[in-house]
Design a protein around this motif. Structure first.
Motif, short mmCIF file in Angstrom:
data_model
loop_
_atom_site.label_atom_id
_atom_site.label_comp_id
_atom_site.label_asym_id
_atom_site.label_seq_id
_atom_site.Cartn_x
_atom_site.Cartn_y
_atom_site.Cartn_z
N ARG A 158 0.81 -1.22 0.00
CA ARG A 158 0.00 0.00 0.00
C ARG A 158 0.84 1.27 0.00
N ALA A 159 2.18 1.13 -0.08
CA ALA A 159 3.06 2.29 -0.06
C ALA A 159 2.86 3.14 -1.31
N ASP A 160 2.98 4.45 -1.14
CA ASP A 160 2.87 5.38 -2.27
C ASP A 160 4.18 5.48 -3.04
N VAL A 161 5.30 5.38 -2.32
CA VAL A 161 6.62 5.44 -2.94
C VAL A 161 7.47 4.32 -2.38
N VAL A 162 8.06 3.51 -3.25
CA VAL A 162 8.97 2.43 -2.84
C VAL A 162 10.33 2.71 -3.47
N LEU A 163 11.35 2.79 -2.64
CA LEU A 163 12.71 3.02 -3.12
C LEU A 163 13.58 1.83 -2.78
N ASP A 164 14.20 1.24 -3.79
CA ASP A 164 15.17 0.18 -3.57
C ASP A 164 16.54 0.83 -3.48
N THR A 165 17.15 0.78 -2.30
CA THR A 165 18.41 1.49 -2.06
C THR A 165 19.63 0.60 -2.23
N SER A 166 19.45 -0.57 -2.81
CA SER A 166 20.56 -1.53 -2.89
C SER A 166 21.80 -0.96 -3.55
N GLU A 167 21.62 -0.21 -4.62
CA GLU A 167 22.76 0.32 -5.37
C GLU A 167 22.95 1.82 -5.16
N MET A 168 22.31 2.37 -4.14
CA MET A 168 22.38 3.82 -3.93
C MET A 168 23.46 4.18 -2.91
N SER A 169 24.16 5.26 -3.19
CA SER A 169 25.00 5.88 -2.17
C SER A 169 24.11 6.75 -1.29
N VAL A 170 24.66 7.27 -0.20
CA VAL A 170 23.86 8.13 0.67
C VAL A 170 23.41 9.38 -0.08
N ASP A 172 22.86 9.51 -3.42
CA ASP A 172 21.81 9.07 -4.33
C ASP A 172 20.48 8.96 -3.61
N LEU A 173 20.52 8.38 -2.41
CA LEU A 173 19.29 8.20 -1.63
C LEU A 173 18.67 9.55 -1.30
N ALA A 174 19.51 10.49 -0.88
CA ALA A 174 19.00 11.82 -0.55
C ALA A 174 18.30 12.46 -1.74
N LYS A 175 18.91 12.33 -2.92
CA LYS A 175 18.30 12.92 -4.12
C LYS A 175 16.98 12.23 -4.45
N GLU A 176 16.94 10.91 -4.34
CA GLU A 176 15.71 10.18 -4.65
C GLU A 176 14.59 10.55 -3.69
N VAL A 177 14.93 10.72 -2.41
CA VAL A 177 13.91 11.09 -1.43
C VAL A 177 13.37 12.48 -1.74
N ARG A 178 14.26 13.41 -2.06
CA ARG A 178 13.84 14.76 -2.39
C ARG A 178 12.94 14.76 -3.62
N ASP A 179 13.32 14.00 -4.65
CA ASP A 179 12.54 13.96 -5.88
C ASP A 179 11.18 13.31 -5.68
N ALA A 180 11.15 12.25 -4.85
CA ALA A 180 9.91 11.49 -4.68
C ALA A 180 8.95 12.14 -3.70
N VAL A 181 9.49 12.75 -2.65
CA VAL A 181 8.64 13.24 -1.56
C VAL A 181 8.48 14.74 -1.60
N ALA A 182 9.52 15.44 -1.94
CA ALA A 182 9.49 16.91 -1.87
C ALA A 182 9.68 17.53 -3.23
N ALA A 183 9.03 16.95 -4.24
CA ALA A 183 9.14 17.50 -5.59
C ALA A 183 8.68 18.95 -5.60
N GLY A 184 9.48 19.78 -6.22
CA GLY A 184 9.13 21.20 -6.28
C GLY A 184 9.74 22.03 -5.18
N ALA A 185 10.30 21.37 -4.15
CA ALA A 185 10.94 22.13 -3.08
C ALA A 185 12.19 22.82 -3.62
N ALA A 186 12.36 24.05 -3.23
CA ALA A 186 13.49 24.83 -3.74
C ALA A 186 14.81 24.29 -3.19
N ASP A 187 15.77 24.13 -4.12
CA ASP A 187 17.11 23.74 -3.71
C ASP A 187 17.81 24.97 -3.15
N SER A 188 18.23 24.91 -1.92
CA SER A 188 18.95 26.04 -1.35
C SER A 188 19.84 25.57 -0.22
#
Length: 311
Positions: A158-170, A172-188
């Motif tokens: 029932r998850a809205d977003v599933v991320l497989d972190t097997s091949e991610m660096s820390v 990469d994971l941070a970027k994926e979380v930002r893109d998936a959860v906080a899309a549109g948030a200003a980079d600053s």
């Protein structure tokens, strides 16, 4: 005959208050962070903290309901809540379904972020930190992982977003979380410009240090000695010195690719230290000017003068 009570409330205020619209408030949002132990939940929570979410780690599911109720009450300043819920809650984890149903019934916007990784990756991560899996008991790490997958199977579906972190660096994971959860948030970045005096030592947390002792010192001007770089007279004097504005222009330009690189590497805080002899005149004035230029470039900047008052 007693005198009438004086009017203590100016007439018209109740009408004005009634006619004044309340400030707009964004709809509250709740994010449930869950998934396999060792898949990166803590890193994901940290990313959301940097984006100004209110984050609570290892919260028993039964506490989600009262926390969300507080969040949705009038006057609450919390609009985005991220809750890390996982099998560390042991017997309480089973109550998560009831908490999610309450969110559905109350109409609170909520999503589930599920972090996963391959079994071999999870085993390697646990062996690298030499900690047991929370469900391992007297068995092997794999026994704990298998038990956890069974517990989380329905939640993963029932998850809205599933991320497989097997091949991610820390990063990469941070970027994926930002893109998936906080899309549109200003980079600053959060940039802190610190004025300091070299005679009191370098700021311990400085990422960059600029030395402005090449500029003439206002200390030797009788009319300016008792003032600081926060006073307009000193500021104008410092910025009028040969090379001052050119230094600020080139220094801010040199910082531009550096700050962009920090963002790309998920570094969210940077401290720029600007020093003169005593940290009272030149460094304070130049730090303020650098901060103004960075704000014009869209950076979030705070300015502090560490050593003011020490002389």
């Amino acid at each position: 005959m007693s005198e009438p009570s004086p009017i203590t409330v100016p007439q018209g205020i109740p009408e004005i208050e009634a006619a004044t619209p309340a400030p707009d408030r964004s709809d509250p949002e709740v994010l449930i962070i869950t998934g396999m132990s060792g898949a990166g939940r803590t890193r994901a929570a940290g990313v959301l903290e940097d984006l100004d979410w209110f984050v609570v780690d290892n919260l028993p599911p039964m506490m989600i309901v009262p926390l969300v109720d507080l969040m949705t009450k009038a006057g609450s300043s919390v609009e985005r809540l991220a809750v890390v819920v996982d099998v560390r809650g042991r017997e309480y984890f089973g109550e998560l379904a009831q908490a999610l149903q309450h969110l559905d019934d109350s109409g609170v916007t909520h999503r589930i972020l599920f972090l996963d990784a391959r079994d071999d990756v999870l085993v390697r991560r646990y062996e690298s930190v030499r900690r047991p899996h929370p469900l391992q008991g007297d068995g092997r790490i794999l026994d704990g992982i298998e038990a956890e997958r069974r517990m989380l199977a329905s939640l993963a579906e029932r998850a809205d977003v599933v991320l497989d972190t097997s091949e991610m660096s820390v990063h990469d994971l941070a970027k994926e979380v930002r893109d998936a959860v906080a899309a549109g948030a200003a980079d600053s970045l959060r940039v802190n410009v610190v004025a300091f005096g070299f005679k009191y030592g370098l700021p311990l947390d400085a990422d960059h240090v600029a030395d402005v002792r090449f500029l003439a010192n206002p200390y030797w001007i009788t009319e300016l000695r008792h003032l600081t770089g926060q006073d307009e007279a000193v500021r104008q004097y410092v910025l009028a010195r040969p090379g001052a504005r050119e230094f600020v222009d080139r220094y801010v330009a040199a910082l531009e690719p550096v700050l962009a690189g920090y963002l790309a590497e998920e570094k969210r805080y940077v401290t720029i230290a600007v020093g003169c002899t005593g940290g009272k005149h030149r460094s304070v004035a130049i730090a303020g000017e650098i901060a103004d230029r960075l704000r014009q470039d869209g950076q979030r900047v705070t300015v502090t003068a560490r050593d003011l008052g020490k002389e």
